[in-house]
Design a protein around this motif. Structure first.
Motif, short mmCIF file in Angstrom:
data_model
loop_
_atom_site.label_atom_id
_atom_site.label_comp_id
_atom_site.label_asym_id
_atom_site.label_seq_id
_atom_site.Cartn_x
_atom_site.Cartn_y
_atom_site.Cartn_z
N HIS A 97 -45.08 -3.13 -10.86
CA HIS A 97 -45.06 -3.70 -12.11
C HIS A 97 -45.04 -5.32 -11.82
N VAL A 98 -46.40 -6.03 -12.51
CA VAL A 98 -46.27 -7.24 -12.07
C VAL A 98 -45.90 -8.23 -13.36
N LEU A 99 -45.96 -7.86 -14.54
CA LEU A 99 -45.46 -8.45 -15.54
C LEU A 99 -44.85 -7.44 -16.27
N GLY A 106 -46.07 -14.75 -6.03
CA GLY A 106 -45.96 -13.49 -6.41
C GLY A 106 -45.20 -12.99 -7.63
N ALA A 107 -44.59 -14.06 -8.38
CA ALA A 107 -44.02 -13.70 -9.78
C ALA A 107 -44.88 -13.10 -10.75
N GLY A 108 -46.11 -13.75 -10.74
CA GLY A 108 -47.08 -13.09 -11.95
C GLY A 108 -47.72 -14.40 -12.57
N LYS A 109 -47.59 -15.25 -12.08
CA LYS A 109 -48.27 -16.67 -12.89
C LYS A 109 -49.78 -16.59 -13.05
N THR A 110 -50.35 -16.28 -11.95
CA THR A 110 -51.73 -16.18 -11.89
C THR A 110 -52.16 -15.01 -12.68
N THR A 111 -51.65 -13.83 -12.68
CA THR A 111 -52.05 -12.58 -13.39
C THR A 111 -52.05 -12.93 -14.94
N THR A 112 -50.63 -13.65 -15.31
CA THR A 112 -50.52 -14.08 -16.68
C THR A 112 -51.88 -14.82 -17.14
N ARG A 125 -39.85 -12.19 -11.28
CA ARG A 125 -40.11 -10.69 -11.16
C ARG A 125 -40.43 -10.08 -12.49
N GLY A 126 -41.55 -10.81 -12.83
CA GLY A 126 -42.47 -10.45 -14.08
C GLY A 126 -41.64 -10.61 -15.17
N ARG A 127 -40.88 -11.26 -15.39
CA ARG A 127 -39.99 -11.81 -16.78
C ARG A 127 -39.98 -13.04 -16.75
N VAL A 147 -35.12 -28.47 -9.74
CA VAL A 147 -35.24 -27.64 -8.43
C VAL A 147 -33.83 -26.71 -8.77
N GLU A 148 -32.78 -27.34 -9.30
CA GLU A 148 -31.70 -26.37 -9.21
C GLU A 148 -31.70 -25.43 -10.36
N LEU A 149 -32.32 -25.99 -11.40
CA LEU A 149 -32.39 -25.15 -12.54
C LEU A 149 -33.02 -23.85 -12.26
N PHE A 150 -34.27 -23.96 -11.31
CA PHE A 150 -35.19 -23.05 -10.85
C PHE A 150 -34.34 -22.17 -9.76
N ARG A 151 -33.72 -22.94 -8.92
CA ARG A 151 -32.96 -21.74 -7.92
C ARG A 151 -32.11 -20.86 -8.96
N GLU A 152 -31.54 -21.41 -9.54
CA GLU A 152 -30.35 -20.71 -10.49
C GLU A 152 -31.29 -19.53 -11.21
N ALA A 153 -32.33 -19.95 -11.89
CA ALA A 153 -33.13 -19.04 -12.66
C ALA A 153 -33.79 -17.84 -11.98
N VAL A 154 -34.26 -18.16 -10.81
CA VAL A 154 -35.08 -17.34 -9.95
C VAL A 154 -34.14 -16.38 -9.07
N ALA A 155 -33.07 -16.68 -8.83
CA ALA A 155 -32.22 -16.14 -7.92
C ALA A 155 -32.13 -14.54 -8.50
N ASP A 156 -32.13 -13.66 -7.39
CA ASP A 156 -31.92 -12.24 -7.67
C ASP A 156 -30.51 -12.03 -7.99
N PRO A 157 -30.31 -11.34 -9.05
CA PRO A 157 -29.08 -11.23 -9.64
C PRO A 157 -28.07 -10.61 -8.78
#
Lengths: 393, 308
Positions: free
Chosen positions: B15-17, B37-43, B204-206, B287-297
């Protein structure tokens, strides 16, 4: 600012780009020029060979009298144009032969011991002159004996195979045509295939497909290069036919033009099929280096057709020729040769054309799906099945 | 409005998106961030009709994008692509015509854009003869040459030198001022922070975060206050209600304030210790916001356990 584009306009834009790119491609221009030169060369060679063997100048010392017309009549029997040249004496005759002003000179023509002077022995000229001299002598003897030469039995000639010579000439033209047709289909098929891979390899295809559907791109490419190919073969045909008529290489202009017309017609059908096949095959790979392997099957079919066509020239009604002249993919090369060399009923041509059109329709439909499925897979080789599946999705 | 709405896409089991959606207002710039690989290009490819979404759609001015409206979008694919043997000017003219300009307008636009992006002298060069940076400019010119209503650019800044980055940034800002919505993806978060009115972070597609950089900062759980009090004894702030100490080093203190905690109470407590040399809300960088946001729960939970 921008007006909506119709499919036709898009296809035309793509086609125009293909044509203008090729017209500035040096390799293409040089190869076209070479092809034209070869055709012209063949024509000039034919013309020279024909004129060299068909004409003889024969010198006669003194007044040729009855010998002149006799030489010409004899020449006609042997299929040669004889020009009789009067010479003053034996010395002049020797000089004329040595200078190649005449092919041969007759000395002492009216005496009891005529002599023929040639540079090197030429049986045709010798036969021609001895026949003429003999005929004149015979006539004189007969006249002296009071016999009317008109009472002698005359030979009437009836040719059972009146059309064979014309068919031979048509076959030769068809063969030259098929060689051209084969080379041009291979050449322009390659252009189409290279173009498809170039777009995939340079990734420009993604930018193109953001503005058009895959079939627009495919159709534009095939139509543009096809128009160029047709223009090239037509140009060669016009120059070839014009040259052949001007140099008197052929005897029956109507047959010639008919055969050339059929070759052009089959070129269009053959190109449509093979260019589509080549384009679809090319869409499966993304590097020029891989092109050879995917094009091999289609190229082989094309080559087999070519070989069968060459053989069909000798045996136009043989089983192999008759069968293959209906097989789509082979028919564009075999059928024009059969049409020229043998007896082909109109319905046979019609069946071959219909089969070919069905094949083209199939390739365009299925191939179009493969093409659109494979076009955006720009890494490595795509399998046919995957492409078909992706094209349907 | 350019609306990406509930896009789903999967390749086989992958599941890409999974429901990607965001909106870009006309005249605003949207920075599209996310790990590889998060799905930006696919979007973006779905928007351009190069990939088909399993569900969801992309709308421009309320209508789903179709072939005709896509022709008014300027697009720059992640994999750069131009005809290597075609001359710059002809190439730009060709793309302008594919986007619907007539021959004369296309030639004019090609000349204009080649000039504006500093390619005027290279108009007659083949693309393969140009440096990579210049090829990149041609690629951008190809996206802009048709005077698009919308710009969708996949990694437009990658591979550019700082001068090239500035030139491209100026060109994009100018398009924005002209009312064009611009969406671009980038890993250069400082650039995104500087240029973009709003940011979307894909993981992760969201979409894990969307909004202005300011909104993202505000949304960040808790607020961090940095106070430097050189004379204070350790643990000086511990008694203030709603405040927890993140770190403390020779008076340089980072404090996490819970919702409703009074920053003025912190200031009063600090003043009681003596001199206060620094008192400010600490701005989280993108950058910090990004790290926080994309970090795997899952990983985040693990990290917190280790910290505790």
């Amino acid at each position: 600012m921008s007006a909506p584009l119709s499919s036709g306009q898009l296809v035309r834009l793509v086609a125009a780009r293909e044509v203008s790119t090729r017209l500035r491609d040096k390799t293409f221009l040089v190869s076209s020029a070479v092809m034209l030169l070869i055709i012209l060369g063949i024509l000039v060679f034919q013309a020279v060979v024909n004129s060299g063997s068909d004409e003889n100048r024969i010198g006669v010392v003194g007044d040729p009298g009855a010998l002149g017309p006799a030489l010409e009549a004899q020449g006609e029997l042997l299929g040669r144009d004889v020009t009789v040249v009067g010479l003053d004496d034996d010395v002049a005759a020797r000089t004329a032969v040595e200078d190649e002003d005449v092919d041969a000179a007759v000395l002492g023509a009216t005496g009891g011991a005529p002599e023929l002077l040639v540079r090197e022995s030429d049986p045709t000229v010798e036969g021609l002159v001895s026949g003429a001299v003999g005929a004149v002598a015979l006539q004189r003897v007969l006249t002296e004996a009071g016999v009317d030469p008109g009472g002698l039995p005359q030979l009437t000639v009836t040719a059972l195979d009146e059309s064979s010579a014309a068919a031979g000439q048509r076959t030769a033209v068809a063969l030259v045509g098929v060689v051209l047709l084969y080379s041009l289909i291979v050449l322009f098929g390659q252009f189409v295939a290279q173009g498809v891979v170039e777009e995939k390899a340079s990734r420009v295809v993604e930018l193109l497909l953001a503005t058009m559907r895959p079939w627009h791109l495919l159709a534009g490419k095939i139509l543009g290069l096809g128009a160029l190919g047709l223009a090239q073969i037509a140009l060669i045909a016009v120059i070839g036919v014009g040259g052949a008529l001007a140099f008197d290489v052929v005897d029956v202009p109507g047959d010639l033009i008919g055969t050339v017309g059929w070759v052009l017609f089959w070129f269009v059908l053959g190109y449509a099929l093979f260019a589509s096949l080549f384009a679809v095959a090319a869409s499966l790979v993304s590097r020029q280096e891989d092109l050879g392997s995917v094009l091999t099957p289609a190229t082989l079919v094309l080559f087999v057709g070519f070989v069968v066509a060459i053989q069909a020239a000798g045996d136009p009604d043989g089983t192999a020729a008759v069968v293959t002249s209906f097989v789509p993919g082979l028919s564009p090369m075999v059928m024009p040769v059969r049409q020229a060399a043998g007896d082909v009923a109109a319905w046979e041509v019609a069946v071959a054309v219909v089969l070919m059109l069905v094949a083209i329709a199939l390739v365009v439909r299925l191939g179009g799906r493969v093409y659109s499925g494979a076009l955006l897979r720009t890494s490595g080789k795509t399998k046919l099945k995957e492409a078909l599946r992706a094209g349907r999705a | 409005m350019l609306e990406f709405d509930g896009l789903h896409k999967s390749y086989g089991d992958h599941h890409v998106l999974e429901g990607v959606g965001f909106t870009v207002a006309p005249g605003s710039m949207f920075g599209f961030c996310g790990s590889n690989g998060a799905g930006k290009t696919t979007t973006m490819r779905i928007a351009m009709g190069l990939a088909r979404a399993d569900a969801g759609e992309v709308r421009w001015r309320g209508r789903p994008l179709d072939e005709e409206s896509r022709r008014r979008i300027g697009y720059m694919p992640e994999e750069r692509g131009l005809y290597p043997k075609m001359r710059v000017g002809e190439q730009l003219t060709y793309f302008a015509r594919l986007h619907g300009l007539d021959a004369a307008a296309a030639a004019r636009a090609a000349e204009e854009w080649a000039g504006r992006l500093g390619l005027g002298e290279r108009r007659r060069s083949r693309v393969e003869e140009l440096s990579l940076g210049n090829q990149q400019r041609v690629q951008l010119a190809a996206a802009l040459v048709s005077r698009p209503e919308v710009l969708i650019l996949d990694e437009p800044f990658s591979g550019l030198d700082p001068v090239g980055v500035d030139a491209l940034a100026d060109a994009l800002l100018e398009q924005c001022r002209g009312g064009v919505p611009v969406v671009f993806s980038s890993h250069q978060l400082d650039l995104v922070e500087r240029l973009c009115d709003s940011v979307g972070i894909l993981a992760r597609g969201r979409m894990v975060a969307t909004g202005t950089v300011e909104e993202l900062r505000r949304r960040e759980s808790g607020r961090v206050l940095r106070v430097v009090v050189p004379d204070a004894a350790p643990g000086w702030a511990g008694a203030v209600p709603g405040v927890s100490v993140v770190s403390e080093q020779a008076g340089d203190t980072l404090l996490d304030l819970a919702e409703g905690a009074d920053d003025q109470a912190v200031l009063a407590a600090a003043l009681r210790t003596g001199r206060v040399t620094h008192f400010a809300w600490r701005q989280a960088t993108l950058v910090e916001l990004f790290r926080e946001a994309v970090a795997d729960p899952a990983q985040q939970a693990a990290r917190q356990e280790v910290a505790a």
